[in-house]
Design an enzyme around this catalytic site. Structure first.
Site, mmCIF file in Angstrom:
data_model
loop_
_atom_site.group_PDB
_atom_site.id
_atom_site.type_symbol
_atom_site.label_atom_id
_atom_site.label_comp_id
_atom_site.label_asym_id
_atom_site.label_seq_id
_atom_site.Cartn_x
_atom_site.Cartn_y
_atom_site.Cartn_z
ATOM 1 N N LYS A 68 -24.752 4.462 -14.015
ATOM 2 C CA LYS A 68 -24.362 3.585 -15.120
ATOM 3 C C LYS A 68 -23.494 4.321 -16.142
ATOM 4 O O LYS A 68 -22.461 3.803 -16.569
ATOM 5 C CB LYS A 68 -25.616 3.005 -15.794
ATOM 6 C CG LYS A 68 -26.448 2.118 -14.874
ATOM 7 C CD LYS A 68 -27.592 1.446 -15.597
ATOM 8 C CE LYS A 68 -28.615 2.436 -16.115
ATOM 9 N NZ LYS A 68 -29.292 3.178 -15.030
ATOM 10 N N THR A 69 -23.903 5.521 -16.530
ATOM 11 C CA THR A 69 -23.103 6.293 -17.483
ATOM 12 C C THR A 69 -21.759 6.657 -16.883
ATOM 13 O O THR A 69 -20.714 6.588 -17.549
ATOM 14 C CB THR A 69 -23.859 7.570 -17.897
ATOM 15 O OG1 THR A 69 -25.098 7.212 -18.510
ATOM 16 C CG2 THR A 69 -23.037 8.395 -18.869
ATOM 17 N N ASP A 113 -26.430 3.696 -24.324
ATOM 18 C CA ASP A 113 -27.419 3.809 -23.253
ATOM 19 C C ASP A 113 -28.788 3.381 -23.779
ATOM 20 O O ASP A 113 -29.050 3.427 -24.989
ATOM 21 C CB ASP A 113 -27.478 5.256 -22.758
ATOM 22 C CG ASP A 113 -28.072 5.369 -21.367
ATOM 23 O OD1 ASP A 113 -28.358 4.321 -20.747
ATOM 24 O OD2 ASP A 113 -28.242 6.512 -20.893
ATOM 25 N N THR A 162 -32.310 0.259 -18.054
ATOM 26 C CA THR A 162 -33.160 0.243 -16.860
ATOM 27 C C THR A 162 -34.203 -0.858 -16.966
ATOM 28 O O THR A 162 -34.971 -1.077 -16.034
ATOM 29 C CB THR A 162 -33.884 1.599 -16.696
ATOM 30 O OG1 THR A 162 -34.660 1.859 -17.877
ATOM 31 C CG2 THR A 162 -32.889 2.729 -16.503
ATOM 32 N N ARG A 221 -27.983 10.711 -8.084
ATOM 33 C CA ARG A 221 -28.420 11.847 -8.900
ATOM 34 C C ARG A 221 -29.415 12.698 -8.133
ATOM 35 O O ARG A 221 -29.388 13.935 -8.196
ATOM 36 C CB ARG A 221 -29.044 11.346 -10.206
ATOM 37 C CG ARG A 221 -29.420 12.487 -11.168
ATOM 38 C CD ARG A 221 -30.095 11.944 -12.411
ATOM 39 N NE ARG A 221 -29.217 11.056 -13.155
ATOM 40 C CZ ARG A 221 -29.621 10.295 -14.176
ATOM 41 N NH1 ARG A 221 -30.896 10.309 -14.534
ATOM 42 N NH2 ARG A 221 -28.767 9.518 -14.806
#
Length: 362
Positions: A68-69, A113, A162, A221
């Site tokens: 997302k980032t 975020d 999230t 990740r």
């Protein structure tokens, strides 16, 4: 296991370093996976650039570690705009938000975020900024108080969360573009492994990359962290003869490395497997209530529900039913346990999708 412990397969606990930042793609073309989302975003970005407008506000939804980032930064790069980043918990007072908004340049991408954590007063201030590119600010106190409108330059807000379910309806409705991230297919993760290996100057065999992809919980990740740990094993435990900084990762390295880390091919850690075994061995496969299960494993209910269960459910290993937690037939097969050993077949939660729920990792 302490929830705060660093875990290689818990993406929400992995702290980024300079190498992680270097591995991030910078354009939609470099971003692997999420094909449908990328195609739509490419259309929206191209159209906005052709009109000379700012991109509409973008809402990014999905579990930790899916990009997302990275996508927020890509949007800024593709638009040729500045990128300003913060987190909702860092915005403690309305003036904190005002400070960010008044310093934005035209077309900038403002990324928040964990946007589900915004305080109500700050969220309400953000509504007007998103719709009218202005801020209503109260000056003075008591009878002398008055509201003034502060104009801000057109910008694109990118909010990531999230926990989309706890974001207020009025805030969600102000986003013109919604992007929902899904767990990555194995082929996409395998491609990510090869791309990251190239950037890190690591040699890796194709079947080794495939196993890493399968063991990474469908999360980029995680797969990048596992790749770096396999590099360590190749360099030290296997005494790689390659030049310093360019070890070779073989299938044997990955198998041994995952075994030492106690991570299986579905990305389950020892504690994940213990939870499933406890349900099978002590509660005959379920159902068992969350409180009883939490006490048995020595964790709080919140830790069980927020930390362990989401992935077990997503992988098709556990189900929540009105009667409690129940393992699936897929769980027995994965753990190599014969159902009749602890459970009559009628107690197993029969779901025609049990096996198919593991397709992310096949």
């Amino acid at each position: 296991m302490d929830k705060k412990d660093i875990s290689l397969v818990r993406p929400e606990n992995i702290k980024e370093d300079t190498q992680d930042v270097a591995l991030r793609p910078r354009t939609l073309k470099e971003f692997l996976g999420q094909k449908g989302m990328k195609e739509n975003l490419n259309i929206f970005i191209t159209a906005a650039k052709e009109r000379g407008d700012s991109l509409d506000h973008v809402f990014l939804i999905g579990p930790a570690g899916l990009g997302k980032t990275t996508m927020a930064q890509i949007i800024a790069n593709e638009m040729g705009s500045g990128f300003v980043q913060t987190t909702a918990p860092a915005l403690e007072k309305p003036k904190d938000l005002v400070g960010f908004l008044t310093n934005l340049k035209k077309g900038d991408v403002f990324f928040i975020d964990e946007i589900h954590s915004l305080k109500p007063a700050i969220e309400e201030l953000l509504y007007i900024a998103m719709e009218d590119y202005g801020i209503d600010w109260v000056v003075g106190q008591g009878p002398m108080a008055r509201t003034i409108r502060i104009a801000i330059k057109p910008f694109t807000l990118v909010g990531a969360t999230t926990k989309a379910g706890v974001v207020s309806g009025p805030l969600i409705n102000r986003f013109g573009i919604t992007c929902r991230f899904s767990f990555y297919e194995q082929e996409d993760l395998k491609a990510i492994v090869h791309r990251s290996a190239g950037l890190l100057n690591i040699k890796i065999e194709d079947d080794a990359a495939c196993l890493l992809a399968k063991s990474s919980r469908g999360t980029p990740r995680v797969v990048n962290q596992l790749l770096k740990r396999m590099r360590d094993f190749a360099q030290v435990s296997y005494g790689s003869k390659e030049p310093k900084g360019s070890p070779s990762i073989t299938m044997d390295v990955v198998r041994t490395g995952l075994e030492r880390l106690e991570i299986d091919e579905l990305g389950l850690e020892k504690q994940d497997r213990e939870i499933l075994k406890i349900i099978i061995e002590r509660y005959k496969g379920g159902p068992v209530g969350a409180e009883n299960l939490a006490i048995t494993i020595g964790e709080s209910v919140e830790t069980l529900e927020d930390y362990y269960e989401p992935y077990l459910i997503q992988a098709g290993l556990l189900q929540r039913t009105p009667r409690g937690r129940v393992v699936t037939s897929f769980t027995y097969g994965h753990l190599g346990i014969t159902p009749n050993a602890f459970n009559s077949s009628e107690n197993i939660e029969k779901n025609p999708n049990d096996i198919s729920q593991g397709i992310l990792f096949q």
